[in-house]
Design a protein around this motif. Structure first.
Motif, PDB file in Angstrom:
ATOM      1  N   SER A   1      27.715  51.532  58.867  1.00 36.12           N
ATOM      2  CA  SER A   1      27.111  50.981  57.659  1.00 36.12           C
ATOM      3  C   SER A   1      26.763  52.033  56.619  1.00 36.12           C
ATOM      4  CB  SER A   1      25.851  50.181  58.008  1.00 36.12           C
ATOM      5  OG  SER A   1      24.885  51.007  58.635  1.00 36.12           O
ATOM      6  N   ARG A   2      26.739  53.306  57.009  1.00 38.85           N
ATOM      7  CA  ARG A   2      26.428  54.351  56.021  1.00 38.85           C
ATOM      8  C   ARG A   2      27.679  54.895  55.329  1.00 38.85           C
ATOM      9  NH1 ARG A   2      24.436  58.041  60.920  1.00 38.85           N
ATOM     10  NH2 ARG A   2      26.320  59.262  61.365  1.00 38.85           N
ATOM     11  N   LEU A   3      28.850  54.422  55.734  1.00 39.61           N
ATOM     12  CA  LEU A   3      30.082  54.878  55.105  1.00 39.61           C
ATOM     13  C   LEU A   3      30.263  54.256  53.725  1.00 39.61           C
ATOM     14  CD1 LEU A   3      32.592  54.705  58.100  1.00 39.61           C
ATOM     15  CD2 LEU A   3      31.283  56.679  57.287  1.00 39.61           C
ATOM     16  N   LYS A   4      30.852  55.024  52.826  1.00 36.84           N
ATOM     17  CA  LYS A   4      31.048  54.572  51.450  1.00 36.84           C
ATOM     18  C   LYS A   4      31.902  53.310  51.387  1.00 36.84           C
ATOM     19  CE  LYS A   4      33.499  57.380  48.955  1.00 36.84           C
ATOM     20  NZ  LYS A   4      33.899  58.517  48.082  1.00 36.84           N
ATOM     21  N   ALA A   5      32.967  53.247  52.167  1.00 40.00           N
ATOM     22  CA  ALA A   5      33.848  52.078  52.137  1.00 40.00           C
ATOM     23  C   ALA A   5      33.116  50.817  52.573  1.00 40.00           C
ATOM     24  CB  ALA A   5      35.060  52.309  53.028  1.00 40.00           C
ATOM     25  N   VAL A   6      32.232  50.942  53.568  1.00 37.05           N
ATOM     26  CA  VAL A   6      31.467  49.787  54.032  1.00 37.05           C
ATOM     27  C   VAL A   6      30.478  49.344  52.957  1.00 37.05           C
ATOM     28  CG1 VAL A   6      29.816  48.980  55.762  1.00 37.05           C
ATOM     29  CG2 VAL A   6      31.758  50.413  56.453  1.00 37.05           C
ATOM     30  N   LYS A   7      29.793  50.306  52.358  1.00 33.91           N
ATOM     31  CA  LYS A   7      28.823  49.975  51.312  1.00 33.91           C
ATOM     32  C   LYS A   7      29.477  49.301  50.112  1.00 33.91           C
ATOM     33  CE  LYS A   7      25.598  53.765  52.380  1.00 33.91           C
ATOM     34  NZ  LYS A   7      25.027  55.046  51.892  1.00 33.91           N
ATOM     35  N   ASN A   8      30.712  49.688  49.797  1.00 34.60           N
ATOM     36  CA  ASN A   8      31.412  49.158  48.623  1.00 34.60           C
ATOM     37  C   ASN A   8      32.338  47.995  48.952  1.00 34.60           C
ATOM     38  OD1 ASN A   8      30.176  51.123  47.024  1.00 34.60           O
ATOM     39  ND2 ASN A   8      31.858  52.583  47.286  1.00 34.60           N
ATOM     40  N   ASN A   9      32.207  47.437  50.160  1.00 41.19           N
ATOM     41  CA  ASN A   9      33.052  46.306  50.594  1.00 41.19           C
ATOM     42  C   ASN A   9      34.538  46.646  50.542  1.00 41.19           C
ATOM     43  OD1 ASN A   9      30.836  44.503  51.016  1.00 41.19           O
ATOM     44  ND2 ASN A   9      30.708  44.203  48.802  1.00 41.19           N
ATOM     45  N   ARG A  10      34.859  47.889  50.905  1.00 40.78           N
ATOM     46  CA  ARG A  10      36.271  48.290  50.962  1.00 40.78           C
ATOM     47  C   ARG A  10      36.662  48.692  52.393  1.00 40.78           C
ATOM     48  NH1 ARG A  10      38.756  49.198  46.161  1.00 40.78           N
ATOM     49  NH2 ARG A  10      40.551  48.510  47.351  1.00 40.78           N
ATOM     50  N   ALA A  11      35.968  48.135  53.373  1.00 43.98           N
ATOM     51  CA  ALA A  11      36.332  48.317  54.779  1.00 43.98           C
ATOM     52  C   ALA A  11      36.998  47.032  55.248  1.00 43.98           C
ATOM     53  CB  ALA A  11      35.098  48.621  55.621  1.00 43.98           C
ATOM     54  N   TYR A  12      38.179  47.153  55.881  1.00 44.80           N
ATOM     55  CA  TYR A  12      38.961  45.979  56.234  1.00 44.80           C
ATOM     56  C   TYR A  12      39.396  46.053  57.696  1.00 44.80           C
ATOM     57  CZ  TYR A  12      39.334  46.025  51.147  1.00 44.80           C
ATOM     58  OH  TYR A  12      39.049  46.091  49.799  1.00 44.80           O
ATOM     59  N   LEU A  13      39.230  44.934  58.390  1.00 46.76           N
ATOM     60  CA  LEU A  13      39.811  44.807  59.723  1.00 46.76           C
ATOM     61  C   LEU A  13      41.282  44.433  59.559  1.00 46.76           C
ATOM     62  CD1 LEU A  13      37.256  42.831  61.938  1.00 46.76           C
ATOM     63  CD2 LEU A  13      37.778  45.266  61.989  1.00 46.76           C
ATOM     64  N   VAL A  14      42.155  45.152  60.237  1.00 45.30           N
ATOM     65  CA  VAL A  14      43.589  44.836  60.152  1.00 45.30           C
ATOM     66  C   VAL A  14      44.102  44.565  61.566  1.00 45.30           C
ATOM     67  CG1 VAL A  14      44.059  46.049  58.004  1.00 45.30           C
ATOM     68  CG2 VAL A  14      44.076  47.328  60.146  1.00 45.30           C
ATOM     69  N   PRO A  15      45.071  43.644  61.713  1.00 48.05           N
ATOM     70  CA  PRO A  15      45.507  43.215  63.052  1.00 48.05           C
ATOM     71  C   PRO A  15      46.220  44.314  63.821  1.00 48.05           C
ATOM     72  CG  PRO A  15      46.175  41.646  61.342  1.00 48.05           C
ATOM     73  CD  PRO A  15      45.721  42.882  60.648  1.00 48.05           C
ATOM     74  N   LEU A  16      45.877  44.430  65.078  1.00 50.69           N
ATOM     75  CA  LEU A  16      46.551  45.365  65.964  1.00 50.69           C
ATOM     76  C   LEU A  16      48.051  45.108  65.980  1.00 50.69           C
ATOM     77  CD1 LEU A  16      46.334  47.489  68.347  1.00 50.69           C
ATOM     78  CD2 LEU A  16      46.201  45.496  69.856  1.00 50.69           C
ATOM     79  N   GLU A  17      48.447  43.839  66.001  1.00 49.40           N
ATOM     80  CA  GLU A  17      49.864  43.483  66.088  1.00 49.40           C
ATOM     81  C   GLU A  17      50.659  43.995  64.888  1.00 49.40           C
ATOM     82  OE1 GLU A  17      47.500  40.159  68.077  1.00 49.40           O
ATOM     83  OE2 GLU A  17      47.297  41.548  66.406  1.00 49.40           O
TER      84      GLU A  17
END
Length: 329
Positions: A288-304
């Motif tokens: 939660s302290r990462l810049k991408a998380v704070k700016n809503n630029r963290a994305y879950l992407v599918p393993l497949e």
């Protein structure tokens, strides 16, 4: 039915015994190499003998039918992916089990409709392979080559190697090798040309921002993080092809979750091997302290889609990058 199965097993064991003897006799004359794909070539530039072409590989040479019709593909990433990309459907394939879910890499189930699953990619069923009566088996060095070659002509497709420098991305070398085995080199180059055009299109769309965006990709599992490596994982190679600032890892190493601060970039892609929800990372005291998380630029992407070493997977990664890299995804 039981007597039929016993007969099949008896015949298979007989074939295996003959092949093992032949393999022992020919091993003295076969130079086994441990090089990257770029150093493994088709013998005499695809020497054709009768109705087959002689293909050199890590375990020797194989006479491959000029137009094989019954191919068994024993690895989803490095074999099935390029086969489907070339428009070739095998009669048999293997799958992987991740978190209790059967996956076939970046290939969809529709692409293999009607084909037979012959087991896990690290332990295919020889009996099922035999029953399919293949005219070509495409395997890796981790499969029992002498046993498979007793069933049908078998080519060992090179695997990615951290230790040997490569001229270009593994997924590109891999496609070209499979295409050479099957005489589809022209089609492979067209596929790679289309991929490169998509790269250029995304570069143009991002414009000046391309030189400013810093991107990280991490795998997460049980409190450990690690990142895809270039010339091994298609994810890293696609980002490098785009010219993005990508955090490159020490090859093959994982770190505790406390090291995630090293990936404090503008955009963070998370390949979640535990299939946790995005909220887990958004609320985590370290993430939660990462810049991408704070700016809503963290994305879950599918393993497949992202844990891939094939051209189909590379294009699916590009699909997601077209979606997420622009400022307002």
């Amino acid at each position: 039915m039981k007597s039929l199965r016993r007969l099949i097993c008896f015949l298979l064991l007989g074939l295996i015994a003959v092949t093992l003897i032949a393999a022992c006799n020919t091993a003295r004359n076969t130079r086994v190499t441990n090089t990257r794909l770029t150093n493994i070539h088709v013998t005499n530039d695809q020497l054709q003998v009768g109705n087959c072409r002689v293909i050199g590989h890590e375990f020797g040479e194989t006479c491959v039918p000029l137009k094989p019709q019954r191919i068994v593909a024993l690895n989803p990433d490095t074999i099935l992916d390029p086969l489907i990309a070339l428009g070739i459907k095998p009669i048999g394939y293997t799958s992987d089990n991740v978190g209790g879910k059967e996956i076939i890499g970046s290939v969809s189930l529709d692409d293999v409709a009607g084909a037979t699953n012959v087991g896990k990619s690290d332990q295919p069923s020889l009996e099922q392979v035999f029953m399919l009566k293949p005219d070509l088996i495409l395997a890796t060095k981790y499969h029992p080559y002498p046993l498979l070659s007793a069933i049908a002509p078998t080519v060992v497709v090179p695997s990615p190697n951290f230790d040997v420098p490569a001229n270009e991305a593994f997924f590109k070398e891999n496609l070209r090798y499979i295409a050479k085995v099957l005489g589809e080199e022209t089609k492979a180059e067209k596929i790679l040309d289309r991929y490169q055009k998509r790269i250029e299109d995304l570069k143009q769309r991002l414009g000046n921002r391309l030189s400013q965006i810093k991107v990280s990709v991490i795998y997460y599992i049980h409190g450990l993080v690690y990142t895809p490596a270039k010339n091994y994982d298609a994810t890293a190679d696609v980002l490098i092809d785009l010219g993005l600032h990508y955090k490159l890892p020490p090859s093959g190493k994982s770190f505790s979750i406390e090291s995630v601060d090293e990936y404090n970039t503008d955009i963070l892609f998370i390949i979640n091997l535990e299939r946790k929800p995005l909220s887990f990372f958004l609320q985590h005291p370290i993430f939660s302290r990462l810049k991408a998380v704070k700016n809503n630029r963290a994305y879950l992407v599918p393993l497949e889609r992202w844990d891939t070493r094939g051209i189909l997977g590379a294009n699916q990664i590009l699909d997601d990058l077209f979606k997420y890299l622009p400022e307002n995804p």
